[in-house]
Enzyme design. Structure first.
Site, mmCIF file in Angstrom:
data_model
loop_
_atom_site.group_PDB
_atom_site.id
_atom_site.type_symbol
_atom_site.label_atom_id
_atom_site.label_comp_id
_atom_site.label_asym_id
_atom_site.label_seq_id
_atom_site.Cartn_x
_atom_site.Cartn_y
_atom_site.Cartn_z
ATOM 1 N N GLU A 264 0.733 -1.154 -0.066
ATOM 2 C CA GLU A 264 -0.017 -0.278 -0.097
ATOM 3 C C GLU A 264 0.957 1.251 0.120
ATOM 4 O O GLU A 264 0.434 2.352 -0.413
ATOM 5 C CB GLU A 264 -0.894 0.082 1.248
ATOM 6 C CG GLU A 264 -0.467 0.230 2.578
ATOM 7 C CD GLU A 264 -1.155 0.338 3.752
ATOM 8 O OE1 GLU A 264 -2.155 -0.464 3.707
ATOM 9 O OE2 GLU A 264 -1.040 1.459 4.388
ATOM 10 N N HIS A 296 -6.964 2.123 4.018
ATOM 11 C CA HIS A 296 -6.337 2.176 5.397
ATOM 12 C C HIS A 296 -7.061 3.392 6.104
ATOM 13 O O HIS A 296 -6.542 4.339 6.305
ATOM 14 C CB HIS A 296 -4.804 2.789 5.349
ATOM 15 C CG HIS A 296 -4.030 2.333 6.491
ATOM 16 N ND1 HIS A 296 -2.682 1.952 6.571
ATOM 17 C CD2 HIS A 296 -4.317 2.504 7.731
ATOM 18 C CE1 HIS A 296 -2.284 1.723 7.814
ATOM 19 N NE2 HIS A 296 -3.217 2.213 8.453
HETATM 20 P P1 NAD Z 1 -2.061 -3.586 20.954
HETATM 21 O O1 NAD Z 1 -0.558 -3.545 21.164
HETATM 22 O O2 NAD Z 1 -3.241 -3.152 21.955
HETATM 23 O O3 NAD Z 1 -2.552 -5.178 20.700
HETATM 24 C C1 NAD Z 1 -1.685 -6.017 19.804
HETATM 25 C C2 NAD Z 1 -1.574 -7.476 20.446
HETATM 26 O O4 NAD Z 1 -0.932 -8.316 19.570
HETATM 27 C C3 NAD Z 1 -1.048 -7.415 22.023
HETATM 28 O O5 NAD Z 1 -2.114 -8.097 22.702
HETATM 29 C C4 NAD Z 1 0.037 -8.447 21.544
HETATM 30 O O6 NAD Z 1 0.488 -9.218 22.646
HETATM 31 C C5 NAD Z 1 -0.102 -9.207 20.388
HETATM 32 N N1 NAD Z 1 0.957 -9.883 19.779
HETATM 33 C C6 NAD Z 1 2.203 -9.132 19.351
HETATM 34 N N2 NAD Z 1 2.709 -9.932 18.509
HETATM 35 C C7 NAD Z 1 2.203 -11.295 18.441
HETATM 36 C C8 NAD Z 1 2.379 -12.510 17.993
HETATM 37 N N3 NAD Z 1 3.686 -12.565 17.338
HETATM 38 N N4 NAD Z 1 1.513 -13.336 17.988
HETATM 39 C C9 NAD Z 1 0.124 -13.191 18.549
HETATM 40 N N5 NAD Z 1 0.127 -11.960 19.145
HETATM 41 C C10 NAD Z 1 0.858 -11.033 19.166
HETATM 42 O O7 NAD Z 1 -2.469 -2.789 19.534
HETATM 43 P P2 NAD Z 1 -3.849 -2.562 19.234
HETATM 44 O O8 NAD Z 1 -4.088 -1.115 19.398
HETATM 45 O O9 NAD Z 1 -4.962 -3.535 19.173
HETATM 46 O O10 NAD Z 1 -3.526 -2.369 17.422
HETATM 47 C C11 NAD Z 1 -3.149 -3.700 16.578
HETATM 48 C C12 NAD Z 1 -2.686 -3.227 15.543
HETATM 49 O O11 NAD Z 1 -3.702 -2.247 14.634
HETATM 50 C C13 NAD Z 1 -1.688 -2.153 15.414
HETATM 51 O O12 NAD Z 1 -0.453 -2.828 15.513
HETATM 52 C C14 NAD Z 1 -1.558 -1.211 14.012
HETATM 53 O O13 NAD Z 1 -0.860 -2.075 13.061
HETATM 54 C C15 NAD Z 1 -3.213 -1.602 13.560
HETATM 55 N N6 NAD Z 1 -3.886 -0.401 13.544
HETATM 56 C C16 NAD Z 1 -4.510 -0.253 12.317
HETATM 57 C C17 NAD Z 1 -5.190 1.040 11.971
HETATM 58 C C18 NAD Z 1 -5.754 1.411 10.756
HETATM 59 O O14 NAD Z 1 -6.203 2.223 10.582
HETATM 60 N N7 NAD Z 1 -6.003 0.564 9.812
HETATM 61 C C19 NAD Z 1 -4.975 1.691 13.003
HETATM 62 C C20 NAD Z 1 -4.658 1.502 14.293
HETATM 63 C C21 NAD Z 1 -3.770 0.444 14.423
#
Ligand code: NAD
Length: 330
Positions: A264, A296
């Site tokens: 992207e 996105h």
């Molecule tokens: P967060 O940190 O609260 O949660 C992420 C979870 O993933 C954690 O509980 C962590 O333990 C788990 N994790 C990490 N590595 C892992 C692995 N190898 N296997 C299994 N679990 C694993 O983050 P969040 O606020 O829930 O956000 C998640 C993701 O969403 C962000 O990292 C970002 O990339 C994405 N995001 C996208 C947008 C969008 O506009 N599309 C906006 C915000 C965030």
């Protein structure tokens, strides 16, 4: 009395300006640039103290090194994700990094569910047909979410927000996380393979890291139910898109909703209608009626934009006071 912080903010869309202005209240001198940070646009950082970027900006080692040579000490991203940062290069050059770890998880959770509902009930097709005064019901059959199993991969802030929504629909919610958070409400925690095997709808809520890159690939798709619905609002690199395309063509994946795409960068956030050569993988994906792609935009609510601006300004405030920023990434 602190010296004014001189900042250049890249990838600023016109609609973001009012949120940033409200958050900043003229505290920092911020130059707004529409283009993303890259070696081509780096000159705007000349004479500044800090650089503000977004999710698809180039913050790779060559860019970080050039910024360090220019005397930049701080880089703040307005995103939660930090996979675009070369953290080692920044640490080596003594550049502090900050992100906005929390800015309305509900915005992203709600968008992920919107993708799932729209795909299931063929909302776009029904609307487009209706505009031509074609009100036939053929091809519009969906399935009840009530009673279905939803598998969440990643049970952090967004994963837990989406669990509450699916619980409200009467779904069974199961999930996998490498560090199962305490106090999960109405989420059955299972192994990754069990989540893949048992789910009717799979929703990805993980950061992109070396461990999660292509966590969904041909092998993991093979474990899933035939006709599974897969929703990715996290990062494109979690999904091997070529494998997903093959699974769509075989009918293994029944529905695919993507707010993110592994290629992207340089594509999303801009109008590419006039480009002669278009991304052929994305074009192939989008020929499938059971694929929905949004650019996105899961974060794109007024509430989330204000929080992103507020938290970014707070990071700059902390740096201005020459202290460590709480959300600093090592
Ligand atoms: P967060 O940190 O609260 O949660 C992420 C979870 O993933 C954690 O509980 C962590 O333990 C788990 N994790 C990490 N590595 C892992 C692995 N190898 N296997 C299994 N679990 C694993 O983050 P969040 O606020 O829930 O956000 C998640 C993701 O969403 C962000 O990292 C970002 O990339 C994405 N995001 C996208 C947008 C969008 O506009 N599309 C906006 C915000 C965030």
């Amino acid at each position: 009395m602190h010296l004014l912080m001189k900042v250049v903010a890249y990838s600023i869309k016109p609609f973001e300006k009012e949120f940033l202005a409200k958050a900043n209240r003229k505290k920092h001198e911020i130059t707004l640039i529409a283009n993303p940070l890259s070696l081509e646009t780096i000159a705007y950082a000349e004479g500044k103290n800090a650089v503000v970027v977004f999710a698809n900006d180039d913050v790779s080692a060559p860019v970080v090194n050039k910024l360090a040579d220019m005397g930049i000490k701080y880089i703040a991203t307005r995103s939660a994700g930090t996979d675009h940062f070369d953290k080692e290069a920044a640490a080596e050059r003594g550049i502090s990094l900050a992100n906005v770890p929390v800015y309305s998880s509900h915005a992203i959770a709600e968008h992920a569910v919107a993708l799932a509902l729209s795909l299931n009930r063929h909302i776009i097709a029904a609307h487009e047909h209706g505009q031509q005064f074609d009100f036939k019901l053929n091809g519009l059959i969906g399935f009840n979410f009530f009673g279905k199993t939803v598998g969440l991969i990643g049970l952090g802030r967004i994963g837990q927000a989406i669990a509450a929504i699916y619980n409200g629909f009467g779904c069974r919610v199961i999930g996998y996380d490498i560090a199962m958070p305490d106090g999960l409400i109405a989420i059955e925690s299972l192994s990754l393979n069990e989540v893949l095997r048992q789910s009717d709808i799979i929703s990805l809520h993980l950061p992109l890291t070396p461990a999660t890159k292509y966590i969904i690939n041909a092998a993991s798709i093979a474990i899933m139910k035939n006709g599974v619905m897969l929703i990715n609002t996290s990062r494109g690199g979690l999904l091997n898109t070529i494998d997903a395309l093959e699974a769509l063509e075989q009918g293994k994946i029944g529905y695919l909703g993507m707010d993110v795409y592994e290629h992207e960068k340089g594509l999303f956030f801009e109008d590419h209608q006039q480009d002669l050569i278009k991304d052929s993988l994305l074009q192939k994906l989008m020929t499938h009626a059971n694929v929905m792609v949004t650019p996105h935009q899961a974060f794109l609510t007024g509430e989330a934009l204000q929080q992103m601006a507020d938290e970014t300004i707070k990071n700059l405030d902390v740096w201005q006071k020459d202290r460590f920023v709480l959300s600093e990434i090592i």
